[in-house]
Design a protein around this motif. Structure first.
Motif, mmCIF file in Angstrom:
data_model
loop_
_atom_site.group_PDB
_atom_site.id
_atom_site.type_symbol
_atom_site.label_atom_id
_atom_site.label_comp_id
_atom_site.label_asym_id
_atom_site.label_seq_id
_atom_site.Cartn_x
_atom_site.Cartn_y
_atom_site.Cartn_z
ATOM 1 N N GLN A 187 0.775 -1.301 -0.086
ATOM 2 C CA GLN A 187 -0.055 0.093 0.082
ATOM 3 C C GLN A 187 0.880 1.236 -0.022
ATOM 4 O O GLN A 187 0.391 2.181 -0.708
ATOM 5 C CB GLN A 187 -0.924 0.156 1.338
ATOM 6 C CG GLN A 187 -1.890 1.090 1.185
ATOM 7 C CD GLN A 187 -2.908 1.092 0.045
ATOM 8 O OE1 GLN A 187 -3.282 0.191 -0.221
ATOM 9 N NE2 GLN A 187 -2.799 2.242 -1.048
ATOM 10 N N ASP A 188 2.034 1.169 0.838
ATOM 11 C CA ASP A 188 2.921 2.493 0.857
ATOM 12 C C ASP A 188 3.450 2.600 -0.611
ATOM 13 O O ASP A 188 3.518 3.673 -1.074
ATOM 14 C CB ASP A 188 3.794 2.089 1.638
ATOM 15 C CG ASP A 188 3.667 2.256 3.284
ATOM 16 O OD1 ASP A 188 2.457 3.019 3.348
ATOM 17 O OD2 ASP A 188 4.262 1.727 4.088
ATOM 18 N N PHE A 189 3.797 1.341 -1.124
ATOM 19 C CA PHE A 189 4.293 1.378 -2.680
ATOM 20 C C PHE A 189 3.297 2.175 -3.607
ATOM 21 O O PHE A 189 3.612 2.861 -4.301
ATOM 22 C CB PHE A 189 4.618 0.097 -3.192
ATOM 23 C CG PHE A 189 5.188 -0.068 -4.410
ATOM 24 C CD1 PHE A 189 6.645 0.365 -5.062
ATOM 25 C CD2 PHE A 189 4.253 -0.212 -5.480
ATOM 26 C CE1 PHE A 189 6.738 0.273 -6.048
ATOM 27 C CE2 PHE A 189 4.676 -0.362 -6.863
ATOM 28 C CZ PHE A 189 5.878 -0.235 -7.130
ATOM 29 N N ILE A 190 2.195 1.746 -3.771
ATOM 30 C CA ILE A 190 1.010 2.329 -4.388
ATOM 31 C C ILE A 190 0.854 3.855 -4.119
ATOM 32 O O ILE A 190 0.570 4.578 -5.031
ATOM 33 C CB ILE A 190 -0.453 1.352 -4.251
ATOM 34 C CG1 ILE A 190 -0.205 0.100 -4.856
ATOM 35 C CG2 ILE A 190 -1.539 2.121 -5.051
ATOM 36 C CD1 ILE A 190 -1.252 -0.890 -4.421
ATOM 37 N N ASP A 191 0.732 4.094 -3.017
ATOM 38 C CA ASP A 191 0.794 5.593 -2.431
ATOM 39 C C ASP A 191 1.674 6.450 -3.151
ATOM 40 O O ASP A 191 1.533 7.324 -3.615
ATOM 41 C CB ASP A 191 0.348 5.711 -0.790
ATOM 42 C CG ASP A 191 -0.767 5.068 -0.396
ATOM 43 O OD1 ASP A 191 -1.671 4.885 -1.349
ATOM 44 O OD2 ASP A 191 -0.747 4.914 0.875
ATOM 45 N N ALA A 192 2.875 5.938 -2.991
ATOM 46 C CA ALA A 192 4.189 6.577 -3.502
ATOM 47 C C ALA A 192 4.198 6.795 -5.055
ATOM 48 O O ALA A 192 4.627 7.699 -5.420
ATOM 49 C CB ALA A 192 5.289 6.057 -2.976
ATOM 50 N N ASP A 195 1.621 9.444 -5.970
ATOM 51 C CA ASP A 195 2.025 10.744 -5.842
ATOM 52 C C ASP A 195 3.389 11.265 -6.821
ATOM 53 O O ASP A 195 3.178 12.102 -7.335
ATOM 54 C CB ASP A 195 2.891 10.861 -4.113
ATOM 55 C CG ASP A 195 1.781 10.795 -3.439
ATOM 56 O OD1 ASP A 195 0.460 10.749 -3.528
ATOM 57 O OD2 ASP A 195 2.175 10.406 -2.131
ATOM 58 N N LEU A 196 4.156 10.151 -7.254
ATOM 59 C CA LEU A 196 5.094 10.249 -8.198
ATOM 60 C C LEU A 196 4.544 10.774 -9.476
ATOM 61 O O LEU A 196 4.884 11.595 -10.249
ATOM 62 C CB LEU A 196 5.940 9.218 -8.316
ATOM 63 C CG LEU A 196 7.334 9.331 -9.101
ATOM 64 C CD1 LEU A 196 8.005 10.493 -8.535
ATOM 65 C CD2 LEU A 196 8.045 7.969 -8.889
ATOM 66 N N VAL A 197 3.563 9.966 -9.855
ATOM 67 C CA VAL A 197 2.865 10.100 -11.168
ATOM 68 C C VAL A 197 2.343 11.506 -11.269
ATOM 69 O O VAL A 197 2.278 12.209 -12.509
ATOM 70 C CB VAL A 197 1.541 8.987 -11.337
ATOM 71 C CG1 VAL A 197 0.911 9.366 -12.835
ATOM 72 C CG2 VAL A 197 2.420 7.837 -11.650
ATOM 73 N N THR A 198 1.593 12.010 -10.200
ATOM 74 C CA THR A 198 0.958 13.398 -10.309
ATOM 75 C C THR A 198 2.051 14.254 -10.429
ATOM 76 O O THR A 198 1.765 15.582 -10.742
ATOM 77 C CB THR A 198 0.203 13.515 -9.168
ATOM 78 O OG1 THR A 198 0.981 13.304 -7.900
ATOM 79 C CG2 THR A 198 -0.989 12.396 -8.801
ATOM 80 N N ILE A 199 3.231 14.220 -9.812
ATOM 81 C CA ILE A 199 4.304 15.068 -9.823
ATOM 82 C C ILE A 199 5.376 15.239 -10.949
ATOM 83 O O ILE A 199 5.563 16.331 -11.765
ATOM 84 C CB ILE A 199 5.031 15.251 -8.510
ATOM 85 C CG1 ILE A 199 3.989 15.492 -7.343
ATOM 86 C CG2 ILE A 199 6.213 16.098 -8.674
ATOM 87 C CD1 ILE A 199 4.866 15.511 -5.934
ATOM 88 N N ARG A 200 5.714 13.718 -11.285
ATOM 89 C CA ARG A 200 6.864 13.924 -12.287
ATOM 90 C C ARG A 200 6.587 12.440 -13.010
ATOM 91 O O ARG A 200 7.298 11.766 -12.624
ATOM 92 C CB ARG A 200 8.150 14.026 -11.698
ATOM 93 C CG ARG A 200 9.559 13.848 -12.711
ATOM 94 C CD ARG A 200 10.717 13.769 -12.137
ATOM 95 N NE ARG A 200 11.139 14.941 -11.530
ATOM 96 C CZ ARG A 200 12.319 15.437 -10.979
ATOM 97 N NH1 ARG A 200 13.001 14.427 -10.516
ATOM 98 N NH2 ARG A 200 12.486 16.601 -10.340
ATOM 99 N N VAL A 201 6.085 12.583 -13.999
ATOM 100 C CA VAL A 201 5.644 11.238 -14.704
ATOM 101 C C VAL A 201 7.148 10.662 -15.169
ATOM 102 O O VAL A 201 7.117 9.258 -15.343
ATOM 103 C CB VAL A 201 4.689 11.615 -16.082
ATOM 104 C CG1 VAL A 201 4.374 10.283 -17.135
ATOM 105 C CG2 VAL A 201 3.361 12.042 -15.399
ATOM 106 N N GLU A 202 8.100 11.337 -15.817
ATOM 107 C CA GLU A 202 9.305 10.760 -16.251
ATOM 108 C C GLU A 202 10.024 9.744 -15.455
ATOM 109 O O GLU A 202 10.563 8.875 -15.631
ATOM 110 C CB GLU A 202 10.120 11.748 -16.979
ATOM 111 C CG GLU A 202 10.759 12.827 -15.861
ATOM 112 C CD GLU A 202 9.836 14.149 -15.662
ATOM 113 O OE1 GLU A 202 10.056 14.859 -15.156
ATOM 114 O OE2 GLU A 202 8.505 13.888 -16.268
ATOM 115 N N SER A 203 9.859 10.270 -14.301
ATOM 116 C CA SER A 203 10.778 9.488 -12.704
ATOM 117 C C SER A 203 10.059 7.975 -12.756
ATOM 118 O O SER A 203 10.753 7.278 -12.278
ATOM 119 C CB SER A 203 10.490 10.342 -11.552
ATOM 120 O OG SER A 203 11.084 11.290 -11.819
#
Length: 249
Positions: A187-192, A195-203
């Motif tokens: 669940q922590d992995f999915i949440d992170a 969050d990453l997709v919403t901020i920086r897709v390329e990462s």
């Protein structure tokens, strides 16, 4: 001849009663005699074949109606309460739950066990999640796939006033804990990842390139990477916003 088992399943207990509670000349009651008794007591016809299925190992798993069961047991001087499962404090999860239900009845209800709906209602109130009498029945029979969730186990323990650990062997307890840890890590992995997709897709590409995680450690490592990327991206956003504010219009 299958003599049944006084501590076995519902049907094994029925066979045990027939074998031990005999009629005239110390003879077991025939299926026809039992059927005649049930018909007389209930006022509703009961066939010999119906009774035979109940007392023959492996033939049926369908329980008789409460009225018919009470009539059958009256022939042996028993009541439905006499067949209540006592469970096993050292047995399976379901057997341990059944044992607590039996103790609850003896200690707090004058022998009357709490209904399955009463237990289900308590679990619903305690967890805020769905739980039916049918689900509790499946718990008692050890038929819940992958076992019950931890919060429902804790609710059960609270209902009976015991520790959640009571329902497990040491190995089972460790397996449940391992499963809970894995679920939290995922669940922590999915949440992170969200969050990453919403901020920086390329990462996200960096995560995908590492392959699909399968172990707890891999999930945790990738989660840390994503959290670091999120912190970096947010820092860059703050710096960019600050520069825009100091630039002349």
């Amino acid at each position: 001849m299958d003599r049944g088992d006084p501590n076995g399943t519902f049907f094994e207990k029925l066979r045990y009663l027939r074998f031990t509670h005999r009629g005239l000349n110390n003879q077991m009651h025939t299926y026809a005699q039992i059927a005649e008794h049930v018909t007389r007591v209930t006022g509703r016809r009961c066939g010999e074949k119906t009774i035979e299925r109940l007392f023959t190992p492996g033939v049926t798993t369908k329980y008789p109606s409460e009225e018919r069961l009470a009539a059958i047991l009256s022939l042996f001087g028993k009541t439905p309460g006499d067949l209540e499962a006592r469970g096993d404090p050292s047995g399976t999860f379901g057997q341990r739950v059944a044992h607590q239900r039996y103790l609850f009845a003896q200690q707090k209800r004058n022998g009357k066990p709490p209904s399955l709906e009463e237990i289900a209602s308590f679990i619903r109130d305690r967890t805020g999640r769905s739980c039916s009498a049918s689900y509790v029945s499946q718990l008692l029979c050890d038929r819940v796939p992958h076992g019950p969730a931890r919060d429902k186990i804790e609710a059960l323990a609270s209902f009976f006033g015991v520790s959640p650990a009571f329902f497990f062997t040491d190995e089972q307890s460790q397996a449940v804990m391992d499963n809970e840890i894995l679920l939290r890590v995922i669940q922590d992995f999915i949440d992170a990842l969200y969050d990453l997709v919403t901020i920086r897709v390329e990462s996200v590409v960096d995560v995908v390139d590492r392959g699909k995680p399968t172990q707890v450690g891999e999930f945790s490592q990738l989660t840390e990477m994503m959290r670091a990327a999120i912190a970096e991206a947010r820092a860059e956003q703050l710096l960019s916003a600050s520069r825009e504010q100091v630039m002349p219009g």
